[in-house]
Design a protein around this motif. Structure first.
Motif, PDB file in Angstrom:
ATOM      1  N   THR A 106       0.839  -1.204   0.000  1.00 11.22           N
ATOM      2  CA  THR A 106       0.000   0.000   0.000  1.00 11.22           C
ATOM      3  C   THR A 106       0.871   1.250   0.000  1.00 11.22           C
ATOM      4  OG1 THR A 106      -1.823  -1.111   1.134  1.00 11.22           O
ATOM      5  CG2 THR A 106      -1.732   1.286   1.313  1.00 11.22           C
ATOM      6  N   GLY A 107       1.930   1.255   0.820  1.00 14.63           N
ATOM      7  CA  GLY A 107       2.830   2.403   0.865  1.00 14.63           C
ATOM      8  C   GLY A 107       3.530   2.651  -0.462  1.00 14.63           C
ATOM      9  N   LEU A 108       3.963   1.590  -1.143  1.00 13.48           N
ATOM     10  CA  LEU A 108       4.618   1.749  -2.449  1.00 13.48           C
ATOM     11  C   LEU A 108       3.660   2.342  -3.476  1.00 13.48           C
ATOM     12  CD1 LEU A 108       6.599  -1.612  -2.611  1.00 13.48           C
ATOM     13  CD2 LEU A 108       7.583   0.676  -2.321  1.00 13.48           C
ATOM     14  N   GLU A 109       2.413   1.898  -3.460  1.00 13.78           N
ATOM     15  CA  GLU A 109       1.432   2.460  -4.385  1.00 13.78           C
ATOM     16  C   GLU A 109       1.093   3.898  -4.006  1.00 13.78           C
ATOM     17  OE1 GLU A 109      -1.338   2.445  -7.647  1.00 13.78           O
ATOM     18  OE2 GLU A 109       0.525   1.400  -7.156  1.00 13.78           O
ATOM     19  N   LEU A 110       1.040   4.186  -2.709  1.00 13.59           N
ATOM     20  CA  LEU A 110       0.770   5.555  -2.270  1.00 13.59           C
ATOM     21  C   LEU A 110       1.841   6.515  -2.750  1.00 13.59           C
ATOM     22  CD1 LEU A 110      -0.727   7.656  -0.465  1.00 13.59           C
ATOM     23  CD2 LEU A 110       0.704   6.846   1.437  1.00 13.59           C
ATOM     24  N   ILE A 111       3.107   6.160  -2.583  1.00 13.15           N
ATOM     25  CA  ILE A 111       4.180   7.080  -2.981  1.00 13.15           C
ATOM     26  C   ILE A 111       4.299   7.166  -4.499  1.00 13.15           C
ATOM     27  CG2 ILE A 111       6.153   5.476  -2.992  1.00 13.15           C
ATOM     28  CD1 ILE A 111       7.710   7.674  -1.456  1.00 13.15           C
ATOM     29  N   THR A 112       3.865   6.126  -5.201  1.00 13.20           N
ATOM     30  CA  THR A 112       3.841   6.166  -6.661  1.00 13.20           C
ATOM     31  C   THR A 112       2.765   7.113  -7.162  1.00 13.20           C
ATOM     32  OG1 THR A 112       4.669   3.889  -6.847  1.00 13.20           O
ATOM     33  CG2 THR A 112       3.471   4.770  -8.735  1.00 13.20           C
ATOM     34  N   ARG A 113       1.586   7.048  -6.552  1.00 11.05           N
ATOM     35  CA  ARG A 113       0.453   7.857  -6.994  1.00 11.05           C
ATOM     36  C   ARG A 113       0.502   9.282  -6.461  1.00 11.05           C
ATOM     37  NH1 ARG A 113      -3.988   4.702  -8.630  1.00 11.05           N
ATOM     38  NH2 ARG A 113      -5.504   6.167  -7.774  1.00 11.05           N
ATOM     39  N   HIS A 114       1.022   9.458  -5.244  1.00 10.00           N
ATOM     40  CA  HIS A 114       0.988  10.764  -4.582  1.00 10.00           C
ATOM     41  C   HIS A 114       2.340  11.052  -3.905  1.00 10.00           C
ATOM     42  CE1 HIS A 114      -3.356  10.805  -5.226  1.00 10.00           C
ATOM     43  NE2 HIS A 114      -3.396   9.577  -4.720  1.00 10.00           N
ATOM     44  N   PRO A 115       3.407  11.145  -4.662  1.00 13.18           N
ATOM     45  CA  PRO A 115       4.730  11.309  -4.042  1.00 13.18           C
ATOM     46  C   PRO A 115       4.861  12.572  -3.203  1.00 13.18           C
ATOM     47  CG  PRO A 115       4.827  11.723  -6.412  1.00 13.18           C
ATOM     48  CD  PRO A 115       3.485  11.119  -6.133  1.00 13.18           C
ATOM     49  N   GLU A 116       4.105  13.596  -3.534  1.00 14.43           N
ATOM     50  CA  GLU A 116       4.193  14.855  -2.800  1.00 14.43           C
ATOM     51  C   GLU A 116       3.572  14.759  -1.404  1.00 14.43           C
ATOM     52  OE1 GLU A 116       0.121  14.711  -4.401  1.00 14.43           O
ATOM     53  OE2 GLU A 116       2.105  14.162  -5.188  1.00 14.43           O
ATOM     54  N   ARG A 117       2.807  13.703  -1.136  1.00 12.98           N
ATOM     55  CA  ARG A 117       2.136  13.563   0.152  1.00 12.98           C
ATOM     56  C   ARG A 117       2.909  12.688   1.133  1.00 12.98           C
ATOM     57  NH1 ARG A 117      -2.706  15.193   0.535  1.00 12.98           N
ATOM     58  NH2 ARG A 117      -1.839  15.705   2.575  1.00 12.98           N
ATOM     59  N   VAL A 118       4.063  12.173   0.686  1.00  9.59           N
ATOM     60  CA  VAL A 118       4.868  11.286   1.526  1.00  9.59           C
ATOM     61  C   VAL A 118       6.243  11.909   1.745  1.00  9.59           C
ATOM     62  CG1 VAL A 118       5.892   8.983   1.754  1.00  9.59           C
ATOM     63  CG2 VAL A 118       3.665   9.255   0.622  1.00  9.59           C
ATOM     64  N   ARG A 119       6.584  12.136   3.009  1.00 10.18           N
ATOM     65  CA  ARG A 119       7.913  12.665   3.338  1.00 10.18           C
ATOM     66  C   ARG A 119       8.954  11.567   3.279  1.00 10.18           C
ATOM     67  NH1 ARG A 119       7.559  16.827   8.418  1.00 10.18           N
ATOM     68  NH2 ARG A 119       9.770  16.945   7.908  1.00 10.18           N
ATOM     69  N   MET A 120       8.615  10.408   3.805  1.00  9.54           N
ATOM     70  CA  MET A 120       9.491   9.246   3.760  1.00  9.54           C
ATOM     71  C   MET A 120       8.628   8.001   3.896  1.00  9.54           C
ATOM     72  SD  MET A 120      12.511   8.037   6.418  1.00  9.54           S
ATOM     73  CE  MET A 120      13.590   9.422   6.076  1.00  9.54           C
ATOM     74  N   LEU A 121       8.940   6.978   3.105  1.00  7.03           N
ATOM     75  CA  LEU A 121       8.272   5.682   3.205  1.00  7.03           C
ATOM     76  C   LEU A 121       9.288   4.641   3.642  1.00  7.03           C
ATOM     77  CD1 LEU A 121       6.056   3.511   2.699  1.00  7.03           C
ATOM     78  CD2 LEU A 121       6.887   3.435   0.312  1.00  7.03           C
ATOM     79  N   VAL A 122       9.008   4.002   4.762  1.00 12.02           N
ATOM     80  CA  VAL A 122       9.789   2.840   5.182  1.00 12.02           C
ATOM     81  C   VAL A 122       8.962   1.617   4.792  1.00 12.02           C
ATOM     82  CG1 VAL A 122      10.910   1.639   7.086  1.00 12.02           C
ATOM     83  CG2 VAL A 122      10.817   4.154   7.071  1.00 12.02           C
ATOM     84  N   ALA A 123       9.456   0.895   3.781  1.00  9.50           N
ATOM     85  CA  ALA A 123       8.723  -0.243   3.219  1.00  9.50           C
ATOM     86  C   ALA A 123       9.328  -1.534   3.752  1.00  9.50           C
ATOM     87  CB  ALA A 123       8.782  -0.207   1.695  1.00  9.50           C
ATOM     88  N   HIS A 124       8.633  -2.154   4.707  1.00 13.34           N
ATOM     89  CA  HIS A 124       9.139  -3.320   5.418  1.00 13.34           C
ATOM     90  C   HIS A 124       8.533  -4.604   4.843  1.00 13.34           C
ATOM     91  CE1 HIS A 124       9.361  -6.106   8.978  1.00 13.34           C
ATOM     92  NE2 HIS A 124      10.554  -5.548   9.094  1.00 13.34           N
TER      93      HIS A 124
END
Length: 280
Positions: A106-124
């Motif tokens: 979900t986080g990977l798709e979120l940062i792909t679709r809305h990169p400006e809304r994510v400061r940092m994604l830790v994808a575990h």
């Protein structure tokens, strides 16, 4: 004691249960599989000293009911749910995001679709097995789990699923050894098994991330895996994604559920990673 608020958010097709603890920049924790926001209970208090920590039950799990009958999950819709929570709690501010297992997808798709809304994604440990050289074998395993569920039921499928992913090796206490509130949470999450195996397992494990898009935002992505699970199936895709985006995998304590088995060390490392963005 840090104050926690319990909230509901209507999204298309479901109503999300979410909890907010602490103050500071928003940190959204995304649970995976058949779990819910309670899976992060042991790390929330430590993180809430510096962040507004948001946990939630993914749609269809536990206290986040569908509006109608369950339907096969869509990863893009799951990402929009995460965005709706960021908007609800943080307004127009970008958020830090930690996702584990299908929550990391979900986080990977979120940062792909809305990169400006994510400061940092830790994808575990996202089980995006389509990036693996032996993807066909991995997909066949999940298809077998799905077929086992249809033929033999959720508990048999759960044993097969846990064994194939190395989850049976996690250093977790037996349910009867847990405090009553944690035992209740485990029972609540196990009740999600039917929805997970019927409607979420295959859509999430069939997800193939847009690697070109992730390379564009690589500076915001921290690939992560557990020290005890690096060789198991859920951890292998993040190693392949890390190679694609040019970053090493950060090793967290424990295995696939290290936030539950090693909460203090896990939260400490996560805080340090988030602080690297704040200070640099």
């Amino acid at each position: 004691m840090t104050t926690k608020t319990v909230n509901k958010l209507a999204v298309p097709g479901a109503t999300l249960h979410y909890e907010v603890t602490g103050s500071g920049p928003v940190l959204l924790l995304i649970a995976g599989g058949l779990t819910d926001g309670g899976v992060f209970d042991l790390v929330v208090g430590q993180l809430a000293a510096d962040y507004t920590v948001v946990t939630y039950d993914p749609r269809g799990n536990s206290r986040s009911p569908y509006d109608g009958r369950p339907a096969d999950e869509r990863v893009d819709r799951s990402a929009e749910d995460a965005l709706a929570l960021i908007d609800a709690v943080g307004g127009g501010e970008a958020a830090y995001v930690f996702g584990s297992s299908s929550g990391a997808i979900t986080g990977l798709e979120l940062i792909t679709r809305h990169p400006e809304r994510v400061r940092m994604l830790v994808a575990h440990e996202p089980p995006a097995v389509g990036v693996l050289p032996d993807a066909a074998t991995a997909h066949a395993f999940f298809e077998d789990v799905h077929a086992t569920y249809a033929e033999d039921g959720a508990m048999v499928a759960l044993r097969l699923f846990a064994g194939g992913l190395g989850l049976d090796e996690d250093d977790r206490p037996a349910p009867e050894d847990l405090r009553p509130e944690y035992r209740q949470a485990v029972e609540r999450m196990l009740a999600n098994a039917d929805v997970f195996f019927a409607h979420k397992l295959l859509p999430f494990t069939r997800y193939r991330p847009d690697l070109a898009a992730l390379r564009e935002v690589a500076a915001k992505i921290v690939p992560a895996a557990g020290a005890d699970s690096a060789e198991h199936l859920p951890a292998r895709p993040i190693a392949a994604i890390a190679d694609e985006i040019g970053w090493p995998v950060v090793t967290f304590p424990g295995g696939h559920t290290g936030y539950a088995t090693h909460p203090v060390a896990f939260a400490t490392l996560l805080s340090r990673l988030l602080e690297s963005d704040l200070t640099g």
